[in-house]
Scaffold this motif. Sequence first.
Motif, PDB file in Angstrom:
ATOM      1  N   THR A 105      -5.226  -2.637   9.127  1.00 30.34           N
ATOM      2  CA  THR A 105      -6.340  -3.455   9.618  1.00 30.34           C
ATOM      3  C   THR A 105      -5.826  -4.449  10.664  1.00 30.34           C
ATOM      4  N   MET A 146       0.824  -1.207   0.000  1.00 33.12           N
ATOM      5  CA  MET A 146       0.000   0.000   0.000  1.00 33.12           C
ATOM      6  C   MET A 146       0.856   1.253   0.000  1.00 33.12           C
ATOM      7  N   ASP A 173       9.744   3.399   7.107  1.00 30.23           N
ATOM      8  CA  ASP A 173       9.354   1.993   7.277  1.00 30.23           C
ATOM      9  C   ASP A 173      10.033   1.475   8.533  1.00 30.23           C
TER      10      ASP A 173
END
Length: 258
Positions: free
Chosen positions: A92, A13, A34
């Motif tokens: 999520t 993403m 990251d």
Amino acid sequence: MTRIGLLGAGGRMGRAIAAALQDAPGAVLAGAVDRAGAPSVGTLLCGVEIGTDVGALAAASDVLVDFTSPAALPDNLAAAEAAGCALVVGTTGLEPADHARIDAAARHVAVLQAANTSLGVNLLAALVEQAAARLGDDWDIEIVEMHHRHKVDAPSGTALLLGQAAARGRGVDLAAVSARGRDGITGARRSGDIGFASLRGGSVAGDHMVVLAADGERIELGHRAEDRSIFARGALKAALWLAGKPAGRYSMGDVLGI
Ligand code: NAD
């Protein structure tokens, strides 16, 4: 120009959002971060080097966009709070404790959490809520999803979002009626349950089907994501909308006016 800070920049993403940023007027990539040790750290993303300092990125951004993992959420929320910058949470697999952390941060900064940032899925959720509200308990509700082989959480955040929409329509609490991971001699289906089934394989970006089944007839409401660009464009739309908003917790429904 809205300065966007990308968290999880080396992921699927993260890369899709960086690509979408090239065509997003009014938005500029402020920086990219990251996890320390991730192979992408030190590489270039749209001319920006991927680093590891979330705090510095938050200080340089109007809004952070987070597509990482639930483990990263506390640090990402803390960085947004410390810098006073807004945060879009697309990650999520969030647990109730994660939602409580989001609520706490939203008292100080603007936070938008969305298990799915596409227009189509958010519209589908509104349709599911309406269908569930109109149809009685003699209509069984089952949610089937399929995702690529790398996905680590199940059911998908989107399946749960659709389950919540159905539960809202019925005026019940999803936790009380959720039937997940059926296996073996499960006994007959409990009336009023909302069931979930997850398939994993290949490169599927995200398929969801809500089945409302009664005796002799069935309604199927579904959505297929053909590629990640729909989530990336939605996440950018959310970020542009959120930047500069007062502290509070927001949803894609607020952005899309659904
Ligand atoms: P991915 O594994 O390809 O990328 C995740 C990136 O986050 C990786 O680069 C990884 O190194 C980094 N990361 C992981 N843990 C971290 C940590 N603790 N700190 C900092 N960085 C960390 O996954 P993906 O397919 O890009 O998906 C990312 C998340 O977004 C998942 O939770 C996925 O379910 C969710 N997702 C949401 C939507 C939506 O519309 N909201 C759409 C697609 C995916």
